[in-house]
Design an enzyme around this catalytic site. Structure first.
Site, short mmCIF file in Angstrom:
data_model
loop_
_atom_site.label_atom_id
_atom_site.label_comp_id
_atom_site.label_asym_id
_atom_site.label_seq_id
_atom_site.Cartn_x
_atom_site.Cartn_y
_atom_site.Cartn_z
NE ARG A 149 -14.42 -12.40 -11.62
CZ ARG A 149 -15.51 -12.44 -10.84
NH1 ARG A 149 -16.46 -11.56 -10.99
NH2 ARG A 149 -15.63 -13.37 -9.92
CE LYS A 158 -1.99 -5.09 -31.47
NZ LYS A 158 -3.21 -5.10 -32.26
CE1 TYR A 164 -5.15 -7.62 -35.12
CE2 TYR A 164 -7.04 -8.47 -33.93
CZ TYR A 164 -5.69 -8.46 -34.18
OH TYR A 164 -4.87 -9.31 -33.48
CG ASP A 190 -10.14 -0.98 -33.18
OD1 ASP A 190 -9.20 -0.31 -32.71
OD2 ASP A 190 -10.09 -2.23 -33.30
C1 LIG Z 1 -4.38 -5.85 -32.28
C2 LIG Z 1 -5.69 -5.25 -32.58
C3 LIG Z 1 -6.85 -5.68 -31.95
C4 LIG Z 1 -6.87 -6.84 -30.97
O1 LIG Z 1 -6.12 -6.56 -29.84
P1 LIG Z 1 -5.34 -7.70 -28.97
O2 LIG Z 1 -4.76 -6.89 -27.88
O3 LIG Z 1 -4.33 -8.32 -29.88
O4 LIG Z 1 -6.37 -8.66 -28.53
C5 LIG Z 1 -8.04 -5.04 -32.27
N1 LIG Z 1 -8.07 -4.02 -33.16
C6 LIG Z 1 -6.97 -3.59 -33.79
C7 LIG Z 1 -7.07 -2.48 -34.78
C8 LIG Z 1 -5.74 -4.19 -33.53
O5 LIG Z 1 -4.65 -3.76 -34.17
#
Ligand SMILES: *Cc1c(COP(=O)(O)O)cnc(C)c1O
Length: 383
Positions: free
Chosen positions: A46, A195, A98, A170
């Site tokens: 961890r 992603k 998101y 983000d």
């Molecule tokens: C998918 C996504 C998230 C969250 O990510 P997870 O891996 O699904 O928890 C946050 N911000 C954006 C822009 C996303 O597309």
């Protein structure tokens, strides 16, 4: 070193002395101490794990940061980041977020005493108007999900610095291959590694990346204390994904541009939102701060029936949540990613029953277009 090379050789550390070209998966929960009060640098997974550390150092280099932390999901990363704030603090965030971030801020952070204002962050003056003595941070997504609005990171950073606020960006949609927010003045970069970084629709992951070392220490403390770290195997999968980030994104973007232009010509399409179209309102800002526009397109069809027919009829493109992988995916933000956003708020942003969001994958662009043409056809049969 160029970013294509960094994607392959970002962290050239070795851990096992075998000369392994691919970093090993250190599937160990704990590490033996060489002596009393001694450590190999790894104590418990961890806190530190070599495979995860290799990934974190790679991502820090890609984003031009001093440190990166890998989490089990993007939401875990954002939740950990929120632990920087205390009851009474105020945050200004993009109003087109998101869906998961929207849910976290509205249903968990607010309950914990954090206040928010949601504004159209493409207009910097709207952020300035909401700053108050308790304001601690500005959280932006750029481009936004699903409306593809772009925020001028340099301008918001100047404002944040004037008022001593943290700027959090983000960067999931563009990745460091197309956009490096720390170099533009951001303090924290957030990613859903699920992603484009992973890129294969097979692994969940999240990241926080920072330049400032004090901030890095605070976040490392939060990360190890709250515990949503990325597993060794998933760290390895994301590392493998990153190796091809540059080539994937180049091709996905090339196809996205072709598809966006094609969509603009279709009689059943009412609007196409893609930052790479010169008609996009934020095209100039995008060009000034990013080296690319990415491969996410949202578009509005002529009616709810058409939207539903498209979701039924596509076959190369799959109707599924998520984005950024090699497989093209189409989503219906209204019922999926943004189902928890109140209707009035959704409608005001243009997230209506006619809006579809397409993540362009690595299939041939002509096959994706043929699939959309068939899906939009007047007399196409429902599957
Ligand atoms: C998918 C996504 C998230 C969250 O990510 P997870 O891996 O699904 O928890 C946050 N911000 C954006 C822009 C996303 O597309």
């Amino acid at each position: 070193m160029e970013i294509e090379t960094l994607c392959i050789h970002g962290c050239d550390k070795t851990y096992d002395g075998t000369g392994a070209v691919s970093v090993p998966i250190f599937q160990s929960a704990t590490f033996a101490h060489p002596g009393v009060g001694q450590t190999t640098g790894f104590d418990y997974s961890r806190l530190q794990n070599p495979t995860r550390e290799y990934l974190e150092e790679t991502l820090a280099k890609l984003e031009g940061g001093s440190a990166a932390m890998a989490f089990s999901t993007g939401m875990a990363a954002i939740s950990a980041m929120m632990e920087l704030f205390s009851p009474g603090d105020h945050i200004i965030a993009s109003d087109d977020l998101y869906g998961g971030s929207h849910r976290l801020f509205h249903h968990i952070s607010m309950k914990n005493g954090i206040a928010f204002d949601f504004v159209h962050t493409s207009h910097v003056e709207r952020i300035r108007e909401r700053i108050r003595p308790e304001t601690r941070a500005v959280f932006v997504e750029t481009p936004t999900n699903p409306m593809m609005q772009v925020t001028d990171i340099r301008a918001v950073s100047a404002l944040a610095k004037e008022f001593g606020l943290l700027l959090i960006v983000d960067n999931t949609f563009l990745t460091p291959y197309f956009q490096r927010p720390l170099a533009l003045g951001a303090d924290i970069v957030v990613h859903s590694g699920t992603k484009y970084l992973g890129g294969h629709n097979d692994t969940l992951a999240g990241f926080l990346v920072v330049a400032d070392e004090e901030l890095a220490k605070r976040l490392v403390f939060i990360g190890k204390t709250t515990g949503a770290c990325l597993s060794p195997f998933d760290s390895w999968l994301i590392l493998r994904g990153i190796k091809t980030l540059a080539v994937r994104l180049e091709r996905q973007q090339e196809s996205a541009l072709k598809i966006a232009h094609w969509l603009c010509e279709q009689p059943k399409i009412r609007a196409v939102h893609y930052a790479g179209l010169p008609s996009h309102p934020d095209y100039a800002v995008s060009k000034a701060q990013s080296t690319g526009f990415g491969a996410m397109i949202s578009f509005e069809v002529d009616g709810e029936e058409t939207a539903k027919a498209v979701l039924h009829r596509v076959s190369v493109i799959q109707y599924a949540e998520s984005l950024g992988g090699v497989e093209s995916l189409i989503t219906y933000p209204l019922l999926q990613t943004h189902a928890d956003v109140p209707e009035a708020e959704r409608e005001a942003k243009g997230i209506n029953a006619r809006l579809l969001r397409l993540s362009v994958g690595l299939e041939h662009a002509e096959d994706i277009i043929a699939d959309l043409r068939h899906a939009l056809a007047e007399n196409g049969r429902l599957k």
